[in-house]
Design a protein around this motif. Structure first.
Motif, PDB file in Angstrom:
ATOM      1  N   LEU A  16       5.831   0.554 -11.048  1.00 19.04           N
ATOM      2  CA  LEU A  16       6.709   1.405 -10.776  1.00 19.04           C
ATOM      3  C   LEU A  16       6.519   0.625  -8.713  1.00 19.04           C
ATOM      4  N   ALA A  17       5.126   0.742  -8.619  1.00 19.02           N
ATOM      5  CA  ALA A  17       5.372  -0.200  -7.059  1.00 19.02           C
ATOM      6  C   ALA A  17       5.651  -1.368  -6.995  1.00 19.02           C
ATOM      7  N   MET A  18       6.131  -2.175  -7.753  1.00 20.56           N
ATOM      8  CA  MET A  18       6.528  -2.956  -8.098  1.00 20.56           C
ATOM      9  C   MET A  18       8.100  -3.362  -7.609  1.00 20.56           C
ATOM     10  N   HIS A  38       1.149  -5.172  -3.991  1.00 18.82           N
ATOM     11  CA  HIS A  38       0.682  -3.945  -4.445  1.00 18.82           C
ATOM     12  C   HIS A  38      -1.137  -3.668  -5.754  1.00 18.82           C
ATOM     13  N   ASN A  39      -0.464  -5.216  -6.228  1.00 17.16           N
ATOM     14  CA  ASN A  39      -1.842  -5.326  -6.953  1.00 17.16           C
ATOM     15  C   ASN A  39      -3.201  -5.173  -6.418  1.00 17.16           C
ATOM     16  N   THR A  40      -2.833  -5.886  -5.137  1.00 19.70           N
ATOM     17  CA  THR A  40      -4.706  -5.327  -4.128  1.00 19.70           C
ATOM     18  C   THR A  40      -4.774  -4.268  -4.253  1.00 19.70           C
ATOM     19  N   SER A  41      -3.661  -4.153  -3.542  1.00 21.19           N
ATOM     20  CA  SER A  41      -4.069  -2.177  -2.835  1.00 21.19           C
ATOM     21  C   SER A  41      -4.488  -1.372  -4.103  1.00 21.19           C
ATOM     22  N   LEU A  42      -4.254  -1.454  -5.061  1.00 19.28           N
ATOM     23  CA  LEU A  42      -4.118  -0.654  -6.600  1.00 19.28           C
ATOM     24  C   LEU A  42      -5.767  -1.349  -6.908  1.00 19.28           C
ATOM     25  N   ARG A  43      -5.462  -1.722  -7.409  1.00 12.97           N
ATOM     26  CA  ARG A  43      -7.248  -2.564  -7.905  1.00 12.97           C
ATOM     27  C   ARG A  43      -8.266  -3.046  -6.798  1.00 12.97           C
ATOM     28  N   GLY A  44      -7.907  -3.340  -5.220  1.00 17.62           N
ATOM     29  CA  GLY A  44      -9.104  -3.153  -4.382  1.00 17.62           C
ATOM     30  C   GLY A  44      -9.810  -4.753  -4.283  1.00 17.62           C
ATOM     31  N   SER A  45     -10.937  -5.242  -4.064  1.00 19.20           N
ATOM     32  CA  SER A  45     -11.830  -5.833  -3.581  1.00 19.20           C
ATOM     33  C   SER A  45     -10.691  -7.376  -4.093  1.00 19.20           C
ATOM     34  N   LEU A  46     -11.072  -8.430  -4.618  1.00 19.85           N
ATOM     35  CA  LEU A  46     -10.364 -10.057  -4.334  1.00 19.85           C
ATOM     36  C   LEU A  46      -9.619  -9.789  -6.209  1.00 19.85           C
ATOM     37  N   VAL A  47      -8.408 -10.394  -5.518  1.00 14.61           N
ATOM     38  CA  VAL A  47      -7.520 -10.143  -7.320  1.00 14.61           C
ATOM     39  C   VAL A  47      -6.561 -11.945  -7.123  1.00 14.61           C
ATOM     40  N   GLU A  48      -6.281 -12.268  -8.293  1.00 14.43           N
ATOM     41  CA  GLU A  48      -6.276 -13.249  -8.243  1.00 14.43           C
ATOM     42  C   GLU A  48      -4.382 -13.151  -9.230  1.00 14.43           C
ATOM     43  N   ARG A  49      -3.731 -14.011  -9.328  1.00 17.54           N
ATOM     44  CA  ARG A  49      -2.445 -13.145 -10.138  1.00 17.54           C
ATOM     45  C   ARG A  49      -1.951 -14.950 -10.305  1.00 17.54           C
ATOM     46  N   ARG A  50      -1.767 -15.346 -11.819  1.00 17.42           N
ATOM     47  CA  ARG A  50      -2.196 -16.898 -12.264  1.00 17.42           C
ATOM     48  C   ARG A  50      -1.452 -16.602 -13.105  1.00 17.42           C
ATOM     49  N   ARG A  51      -0.210 -17.830 -13.684  1.00 18.54           N
ATOM     50  CA  ARG A  51       0.363 -17.401 -15.017  1.00 18.54           C
ATOM     51  C   ARG A  51       0.041 -18.502 -15.929  1.00 18.54           C
ATOM     52  N   ASP A  52       0.742 -17.829 -16.788  1.00 17.69           N
ATOM     53  CA  ASP A  52      -0.308 -18.419 -18.650  1.00 17.69           C
ATOM     54  C   ASP A  52       0.663 -19.460 -18.999  1.00 17.69           C
ATOM     55  N   ALA A  90       0.681  -1.229   0.097  1.00 20.82           N
ATOM     56  CA  ALA A  90       0.406  -0.054  -0.540  1.00 20.82           C
ATOM     57  C   ALA A  90       0.779   1.535  -0.242  1.00 20.82           C
ATOM     58  N   LEU A  91       2.167   1.092   0.946  1.00 19.06           N
ATOM     59  CA  LEU A  91       3.169   2.368   0.871  1.00 19.06           C
ATOM     60  C   LEU A  91       3.622   2.091  -0.556  1.00 19.06           C
ATOM     61  N   ALA A  92       3.675   1.478  -1.702  1.00 15.89           N
ATOM     62  CA  ALA A  92       4.261   1.503  -2.472  1.00 15.89           C
ATOM     63  C   ALA A  92       2.980   1.565  -3.972  1.00 15.89           C
ATOM     64  N   VAL A  93       2.351   1.592  -3.372  1.00 13.17           N
ATOM     65  CA  VAL A  93       1.113   2.370  -4.472  1.00 13.17           C
ATOM     66  C   VAL A  93       0.791   3.925  -4.492  1.00 13.17           C
ATOM     67  N   THR A  94       0.989   3.841  -2.710  1.00 12.89           N
ATOM     68  CA  THR A  94       0.356   5.621  -2.886  1.00 12.89           C
ATOM     69  C   THR A  94       1.493   6.574  -2.960  1.00 12.89           C
ATOM     70  N   LEU A  95       2.815   6.142  -2.626  1.00  9.63           N
ATOM     71  CA  LEU A  95       4.073   6.976  -3.298  1.00  9.63           C
ATOM     72  C   LEU A  95       3.966   7.112  -4.936  1.00  9.63           C
ATOM     73  N   MET A  96       4.451   6.097  -5.573  1.00  7.42           N
ATOM     74  CA  MET A  96       4.647   6.212  -6.603  1.00  7.42           C
ATOM     75  C   MET A  96       3.617   6.439  -7.218  1.00  7.42           C
ATOM     76  N   ALA A  97       1.788   6.794  -7.100  1.00  8.68           N
ATOM     77  CA  ALA A  97       0.262   7.455  -8.036  1.00  8.68           C
ATOM     78  C   ALA A  97       0.777   8.792  -7.162  1.00  8.68           C
ATOM     79  N   ALA A  98       1.341   9.043  -6.340  1.00 12.88           N
ATOM     80  CA  ALA A  98       1.622  10.598  -5.526  1.00 12.88           C
ATOM     81  C   ALA A  98       2.353  11.419  -6.593  1.00 12.88           C
TER      82      ALA A  98
END
Length: 353
Positions: free
Chosen positions: A163-165, A180-194, A138-146
């Motif tokens: 940038l947040a990564m 950081h993707n969950t902080s950025l997007r909100g709700s429920l987030v899934e990461r999956r490899r193709d 969350a810190l990475a997302v807010t800092l880099m966004a601002a």
């Protein structure tokens, strides 16, 4: 004089922690505990930091923070090539404002010298540290966004997610990206490899979210003695190797949990069975302290289920976030702080006034 404000929630991992670093899918949910940043330009060219949560104030010249980021980049390359507790310690350092300095320095390295300007930065966060609630994400997302808004960075050339990564790498070494993707997007987030090895993030708010919120509780068992990066560096070898049985088990339980959430409503007894099984694997991995294991056994005996959410802990009696499903108000849970915050909340909010 304008003020830029960024606000992003924390997160908990529902299923897939540790295994995600080896390709396993991972599911995380945003939590209504927030990190907030206020950014205001200055005329003197200096960078003033106000970090009341750390009881720290500092003023830095821009060149110092750019050099700081260059040094940390080199330390991260060393850790990436030789991941172990020693190279991680060099990457992480001991500075309390390490991550804030990394974020500012990274942005300055992307900004032409003639466009640099001073600013005052204030950071406040409700998110517990070293506890699996995604404080650094969350810190990475807010800092880099601002900072991106202040310096008018082109989003196409400098995507906020990337940038947040980069900042998260300086905190965790080799993060999964889910925080950081969950902080950025909100709700429920899934990461999956193709099939080609690339990772993709999907927000379940756009699909069919059947999270049984009424049956979930979140507790804070206390900050682990070790940082997430230290825990990962010390345990990741236990999930390495072809056909690793522990990794295969974690993977199987994650896929089962995902399939159950796609049912409407999800079968609660089946969810509890999967949570118990994943927790047993985390205990085999060695990241659940004995005191917390005793609490989880009591929850299971009462008919509920519980698991550590996040990195856990290697020593002591604390291991961060604890997810509890369908459990009574047991005396064993009274020792921990219940997190009375909404789940599946919206992600980053960015404004300017």
């Amino acid at each position: 004089m304008r003020v830029i404000h960024a606000k992003a929630p924390g997160k908990i991992i529902l299923m897939g922690e540790h295994a995600a670093l080896h390709g396993c899918p991972i599911l995380a949910c945003s939590v209504g505990l927030y990190c907030q940043v206020w950014l205001q330009p200055r005329q003197d060219g200096q960078l003033k930091l106000q970090l009341p949560d750390l009881a720290l104030e500092a003023v830095y010249p821009p060149g110092y923070l750019a050099d700081y980021a260059r040094d940390v980049r080199q330390a991260w390359e060393l850790y990436r090539n030789t991941p172990n507790p020693q190279t991680f310690a060099r990457l992480r350092g001991d500075d309390r404002d390490h991550l804030v300095k990394c974020a500012i320095g990274e942005i300055l390295l992307h900004v032409p010298a003639q466009d640099c300007r001073g600013f005052s930065l204030r950071v406040q966060s409700q998110i517990p540290l070293d506890a699996g609630f995604g404080s650094s994400g969350a810190l990475a997302v807010t800092l880099m966004a601002a900072l991106s808004r202040l310096f008018r960075l082109n989003a196409a050339h400098h995507p906020l997610e990337s940038l947040a990564m980069q900042v998260e790498r300086y905190q965790h070494g080799q993060p999964s990206g889910i925080d950081h993707n969950t902080s950025l997007r909100g709700s429920l987030v899934e990461r999956r490899r193709d099939p080609y090895g690339a990772y993709h993030f999907t927000s379940w708010s756009d699909t069919n979210l059947n999270l049984p919120l009424a049956d979930l509780r979140i507790y804070h068992t206390g900050a682990a003695r070790e940082s997430t990066g230290q825990i990962i560096a010390a345990t990741r070898h236990r999930l390495e190797g072809r056909d690793n049985p522990l990794l295969a088990s974690l993977w199987r339980h994650t896929e089962r949990f995902r399939a159950l959430l796609q049912q409407s409503p999800p079968p609660l007894d089946a969810l509890k069975t999967v949570v118990r099984a994943y927790e047993a694997d985390l205990e085999s991995l060695g990241i659940v302290p004995a005191t917390i294991m005793d609490t989880i056994r009591a929850i299971e005996k009462s008919g509920g289920a519980a698991k550590i959410c996040g990195a856990g802990g290697l020593s002591g009696d604390q291991a961060g976030a604890l997810l509890v499903i369908d459990a009574a108000d047991l005396p064993e849970l009274a020792r921990y702080r219940r997190i009375n915050a909404a789940l599946a909340v919206p992600g980053l909010e960015l404004s300017e006034s």
